[in-house]
Design a protein around this motif. Structure first.
Motif, PDB file in Angstrom:
ATOM      1  N   HIS A  48      75.275  15.750  40.367  1.00  0.00           N
ATOM      2  CA  HIS A  48      73.927  15.506  40.870  1.00  0.00           C
ATOM      3  C   HIS A  48      73.044  16.748  40.803  1.00  0.00           C
ATOM      4  O   HIS A  48      71.814  16.636  40.753  1.00  0.00           O
ATOM      5  N   SER A  49      73.660  17.929  40.795  1.00  0.00           N
ATOM      6  CA  SER A  49      72.884  19.172  40.794  1.00  0.00           C
ATOM      7  C   SER A  49      72.459  19.589  39.394  1.00  0.00           C
ATOM      8  O   SER A  49      71.752  20.574  39.238  1.00  0.00           O
ATOM      9  N   TRP A  50      72.877  18.855  38.377  1.00  0.00           N
ATOM     10  CA  TRP A  50      72.595  19.259  37.001  1.00  0.00           C
ATOM     11  C   TRP A  50      71.485  18.418  36.397  1.00  0.00           C
ATOM     12  O   TRP A  50      71.555  17.205  36.353  1.00  0.00           O
ATOM     13  N   CYS A  51      70.424  19.068  35.934  1.00  0.00           N
ATOM     14  CA  CYS A  51      69.357  18.399  35.179  1.00  0.00           C
ATOM     15  C   CYS A  51      68.711  17.247  35.937  1.00  0.00           C
ATOM     16  O   CYS A  51      68.209  16.308  35.325  1.00  0.00           O
ATOM     17  N   GLY A  52      68.731  17.301  37.253  1.00  0.00           N
ATOM     18  CA  GLY A  52      68.090  16.261  38.035  1.00  0.00           C
ATOM     19  C   GLY A  52      68.853  14.956  38.091  1.00  0.00           C
ATOM     20  O   GLY A  52      68.282  13.911  38.439  1.00  0.00           O
ATOM     21  N   TYR A  53      70.162  14.975  37.791  1.00  0.00           N
ATOM     22  CA  TYR A  53      70.911  13.726  37.745  1.00  0.00           C
ATOM     23  C   TYR A  53      70.988  13.005  39.095  1.00  0.00           C
ATOM     24  O   TYR A  53      71.106  11.779  39.139  1.00  0.00           O
ATOM     25  N   GLY A  54      70.925  13.754  40.184  1.00  0.00           N
ATOM     26  CA  GLY A  54      70.915  13.094  41.482  1.00  0.00           C
ATOM     27  C   GLY A  54      69.749  12.130  41.592  1.00  0.00           C
ATOM     28  O   GLY A  54      69.896  10.981  42.025  1.00  0.00           O
ATOM     29  N   GLU A  55      68.566  12.588  41.173  1.00  0.00           N
ATOM     30  CA  GLU A  55      67.378  11.743  41.227  1.00  0.00           C
ATOM     31  C   GLU A  55      67.420  10.644  40.169  1.00  0.00           C
ATOM     32  O   GLU A  55      66.965   9.523  40.403  1.00  0.00           O
ATOM     33  N   VAL A  56      67.961  10.963  38.985  1.00  0.00           N
ATOM     34  CA  VAL A  56      68.070   9.954  37.923  1.00  0.00           C
ATOM     35  C   VAL A  56      68.900   8.769  38.409  1.00  0.00           C
ATOM     36  O   VAL A  56      68.511   7.599  38.252  1.00  0.00           O
ATOM     37  N   ILE A  57      70.053   9.068  39.007  1.00  0.00           N
ATOM     38  CA  ILE A  57      70.949   8.004  39.491  1.00  0.00           C
ATOM     39  C   ILE A  57      70.322   7.255  40.653  1.00  0.00           C
ATOM     40  O   ILE A  57      70.379   6.014  40.726  1.00  0.00           O
ATOM     41  N   ALA A  58      69.685   7.986  41.563  1.00  0.00           N
ATOM     42  CA  ALA A  58      69.033   7.337  42.707  1.00  0.00           C
ATOM     43  C   ALA A  58      67.933   6.389  42.251  1.00  0.00           C
ATOM     44  O   ALA A  58      67.745   5.304  42.818  1.00  0.00           O
ATOM     45  N   GLY A  59      67.204   6.781  41.203  1.00  0.00           N
ATOM     46  CA  GLY A  59      66.144   5.930  40.678  1.00  0.00           C
ATOM     47  C   GLY A  59      66.685   4.635  40.098  1.00  0.00           C
ATOM     48  O   GLY A  59      66.086   3.558  40.267  1.00  0.00           O
ATOM     49  N   PHE A  60      67.829   4.728  39.413  1.00  0.00           N
ATOM     50  CA  PHE A  60      68.452   3.528  38.849  1.00  0.00           C
ATOM     51  C   PHE A  60      68.905   2.589  39.963  1.00  0.00           C
ATOM     52  O   PHE A  60      68.685   1.375  39.904  1.00  0.00           O
TER      53      PHE A  60
END
Length: 368
Positions: A48-60
């Motif tokens: 989640h800390s890499w390249c904004g993946y936390g937000e990417v997954i949360a958005g999905f």
């Protein structure tokens, strides 16, 4: 500890007034329905800390609450991801990944081994041709460029281009973020210096990069240690050549103590790309396709940018005024990326061979 090795444009300042809404091609109702029926998406190697993946997954999850996201081994390497596909060819259970996020070289090799399947997202045409497989088996999702990460407490005259690093202002100052005899990040730094010298042939670019680093070393400017955030902060390597997203993360971590400036060089702007693909054996192929639509939408791409990784659709987003000003303000000037090039795998191999085999002879600096 994250073990995955994640080591990647023509806009003007007037173009960065952001749209207030996301205007991207929506996935079809049929795809959404089929994905919801599957009810699950299995990812792998997405910290989640890499390249904004936390937000990417949360958005999905927010868009598709009916689909459970099963996150496998966030600290896996690209090789681990490929092995997970191989090991679960006949397994439709939770250990079989639907999608992968891997280094550029793993895309073509996975295609050759028939481990991934083709799919072209709605925003396909806005993905640069040199960052995707023509048949849709894999395509770049984000990238970084080689930059100068500068401790401005120590370095007052910030270098602007590769040749500047030979100047007398930078005695005992310049380091690579790795050993170019073994580190891809360091190899690409030397290669970028060769591209800046005007070479277009990959082997000659590698050799030209070696010559520049030999000049930096002869000038007494090269520090033969691996540059890191700690050595930047301590001042033992006040200029480190690294991917821009690494430098931007170091800047945040150090919180101005000392202040860092991330400089994209005026020439020799070389990009390093990561790519996405869908497993040929995906238990949830429609959810996988819907995930791809999400991450290549405006929303997904901007989430990468918040994590300091340039989304592969950066040009398209900028051209259409969809990048919020506050995101660009946290990065080097957008126009600095206009000359970014994406070396082919063949170019990378040729440049790497020239650099790794001739570093000792041409530069003669034994990096510790």
């Amino acid at each position: 500890m994250i073990t995955k090795t994640r080591r990647l444009l023509s806009v003007t300042t007037a173009m960065v007034v952001a749209s207030t809404s996301f205007a991207f091609a929506e996935p079809s109702a049929e795809l959404i329905a089929a994905a919801k029926k599957e009810g699950q998406l299995t990812t792998i190697a997405l910290p989640h800390s890499w390249c904004g993946y936390g937000e990417v997954i949360a958005g999905f999850k927010k868009k598709y609450p009916e689909i459970q996201v099963n996150e496998l081994n966030p600290d896996a390497s690209s090789g681990d991801e490929i092995e997970a596909i191989k090991a679960n060819k006949d397994n439709k259970g939770p250990q079989a990944p639907d999608v992968i996020d891997v280094g550029l070289s793993f895309g073509p090799s996975a295609k050759k081994e028939s481990l991934i399947q083709p799919y072209k997202v709605a925003t396909w045409d806005s993905i640069p041709d040199d960052a995707k497989d023509a048949d849709g088996y894999w395509y770049g999702d984000y990238y970084g460029v080689l930059s100068f990460i500068v401790n401005t407490d120590i370095v007052k005259n910030v270098p602007k281009d590769w040749k500047d690093l030979t100047g007398s202002d930078y005695a005992n100052s310049v380091a690579l973020a790795g050993d170019p005899r073994s580190s891809n990040q360091a190899v690409q730094g030397v290669y970028a210096a060769g591209i800046a010298a005007g070479e277009t042939d990959a082997t000659k670019a590698g050799e030209a990069g070696l010559k520049l680093f030999a000049d930096i070393n002869k000038a007494g400017n090269f520090v033969p240690v691996i540059g890191k955030s700690a050595s930047l902060a301590q001042g033992s390597t006040p200029i480190v050549i690294a991917w821009d997203y690494n430098g931007l993360s170091w800047r945040d971590t150090l919180k101005g103590n000392p202040p860092l400036e991330v400089v994209v060089p005026a020439s020799g702007v070389v990009a390093g790309v990561y790519v996405q693909a869908i497993s040929a054996y995906a238990p949830h192929p429609n959810a996988a396709k819907l995930w791809m639509e999400h991450i290549y939408s405006d929303e997904g791409q901007l989430a990468y940018l918040k994590g300091y990784c340039h989304p592969i659709r950066f040009n398209d987003l900028a051209k259409n005024n969809k990048i919020p000003k506050e995101l660009l303000d946290a990065l080097p000037p957008a126009a600095a990326y206009e000359k970014a090039i994406f070396p082919t795998l063949d170019d990378q191999d040729k440049g790497k061979t020239a650099i790794t085999t001739q570093w000792d002879k041409v530069v003669g600096a034994n990096i510790q």
